[in-house]
Design a protein around this motif. Structure first.
Motif, PDB file in Angstrom:
ATOM      1  N   TRP A 187      47.934  -7.299-116.249  1.00 54.05           N
ATOM      2  CA  TRP A 187      46.533  -7.565-115.907  1.00 54.05           C
ATOM      3  C   TRP A 187      45.601  -6.785-116.825  1.00 54.05           C
ATOM      4  O   TRP A 187      45.904  -5.673-117.247  1.00 54.05           O
ATOM      5  CB  TRP A 187      46.243  -7.127-114.474  1.00 54.05           C
ATOM      6  N   VAL A 206      34.143  -9.866-110.514  1.00 49.36           N
ATOM      7  CA  VAL A 206      34.873  -9.284-111.627  1.00 49.36           C
ATOM      8  C   VAL A 206      35.988 -10.252-111.986  1.00 49.36           C
ATOM      9  O   VAL A 206      36.773 -10.654-111.113  1.00 49.36           O
ATOM     10  CB  VAL A 206      35.447  -7.901-111.274  1.00 49.36           C
ATOM     11  N   TYR A 207      36.046 -10.618-113.233  1.00 49.82           N
ATOM     12  CA  TYR A 207      37.050 -11.564-113.712  1.00 49.82           C
ATOM     13  C   TYR A 207      38.153 -10.806-114.433  1.00 49.82           C
ATOM     14  O   TYR A 207      37.887  -9.999-115.325  1.00 49.82           O
ATOM     15  CB  TYR A 207      36.403 -12.586-114.644  1.00 49.82           C
ATOM     16  N   TYR A 208      39.385 -11.112-114.037  1.00 48.81           N
ATOM     17  CA  TYR A 208      40.556 -10.430-114.577  1.00 48.81           C
ATOM     18  C   TYR A 208      41.421 -11.387-115.377  1.00 48.81           C
ATOM     19  O   TYR A 208      41.738 -12.494-114.913  1.00 48.81           O
ATOM     20  CB  TYR A 208      41.401  -9.840-113.460  1.00 48.81           C
ATOM     21  N   GLU A 214      39.703  -7.784-121.968  1.00 46.44           N
ATOM     22  CA  GLU A 214      38.744  -8.863-121.733  1.00 46.44           C
ATOM     23  C   GLU A 214      37.412  -8.539-122.392  1.00 46.44           C
ATOM     24  O   GLU A 214      37.056  -7.376-122.562  1.00 46.44           O
ATOM     25  CB  GLU A 214      38.505  -9.073-120.239  1.00 46.44           C
ATOM     26  N   ARG A 226      41.734 -10.960-104.648  1.00 46.81           N
ATOM     27  CA  ARG A 226      41.644 -11.538-105.981  1.00 46.81           C
ATOM     28  C   ARG A 226      42.177 -12.972-105.907  1.00 46.81           C
ATOM     29  O   ARG A 226      43.239 -13.211-105.334  1.00 46.81           O
ATOM     30  CB  ARG A 226      42.466 -10.705-106.963  1.00 46.81           C
ATOM     31  N   GLY A 237      39.416  -6.065-116.173  1.00 45.94           N
ATOM     32  CA  GLY A 237      38.354  -6.848-115.569  1.00 45.94           C
ATOM     33  C   GLY A 237      37.038  -6.756-116.319  1.00 45.94           C
ATOM     34  O   GLY A 237      36.733  -5.755-116.968  1.00 45.94           O
ATOM     35  N   TRP A 288      42.985 -16.584-115.608  1.00 44.84           N
ATOM     36  CA  TRP A 288      41.892 -15.768-115.090  1.00 44.84           C
ATOM     37  C   TRP A 288      41.871 -15.800-113.567  1.00 44.84           C
ATOM     38  O   TRP A 288      42.008 -16.866-112.950  1.00 44.84           O
ATOM     39  CB  TRP A 288      40.555 -16.293-115.621  1.00 44.84           C
ATOM     40  N   ARG A 341      39.530 -13.892-110.241  1.00 45.10           N
ATOM     41  CA  ARG A 341      38.295 -13.180-109.988  1.00 45.10           C
ATOM     42  C   ARG A 341      38.329 -12.531-108.613  1.00 45.10           C
ATOM     43  O   ARG A 341      39.063 -12.970-107.732  1.00 45.10           O
ATOM     44  CB  ARG A 341      37.082 -14.107-110.127  1.00 45.10           C
TER      45      ARG A 341
END
Length: 122
Positions: free
Chosen positions: A112, A92-94, A6, A45, A115, A36, A38
């Protein structure tokens, strides 16, 4: 294996915009869904947006009208354009790659990214 990387996180003021990008690399035959999630510290999550083949996008209610997801299937990339950001978008965006095959006969697997932090604050 498949790796997701990312980029694009950072600090932005309320009302501002950011674009997150994710690139999948490795032995990839196909990826059914890219999207996505988060996560805020201490909380589960949660899904933000995802796009499934051939071209179906889904958004959770709290980002509808503000976020836009796009995907390049040939390049195995997914982007999240985030507009009108709010402090509560801080997380935190994954990046997520679901239903991934490394070859035509391989089983489906999910992957995944590590993040990227998005902070919305003045």
């Amino acid at each position: 294996q498949v790796q997701l990387v990312e980029s694009g996180g950072g600090l932005v003021q309320p009302g501002g915009s950011l674009t997150l990008s994710c690139a999948a690399s490795g032995s990839i035959f196909s990826i059914d869904t890219m999207g996505w999630y988060r996560q805020v510290s201490g909380e589960p999550r949660v899904l933000v947006a995802q796009m499934s083949l051939p071209d179906t996008a889904n958004y959770v209610d709290f980002v509808k009208g503000r976020f836009a997801i796009s995907r390049d299937n040939a390049k195995h990339t997914v982007h999240l354009r985030m507009n009108k950001l709010r402090p509560e978008d801080t997380a935190v965006y994954y990046c997520y790659a679901g239903g991934t095959r490394t070859n035509a006969l391989a089983p489906l697997r999910d992957f995944w990214g590590e993040g990227t932090l998005v902070t919305v604050s003045s």
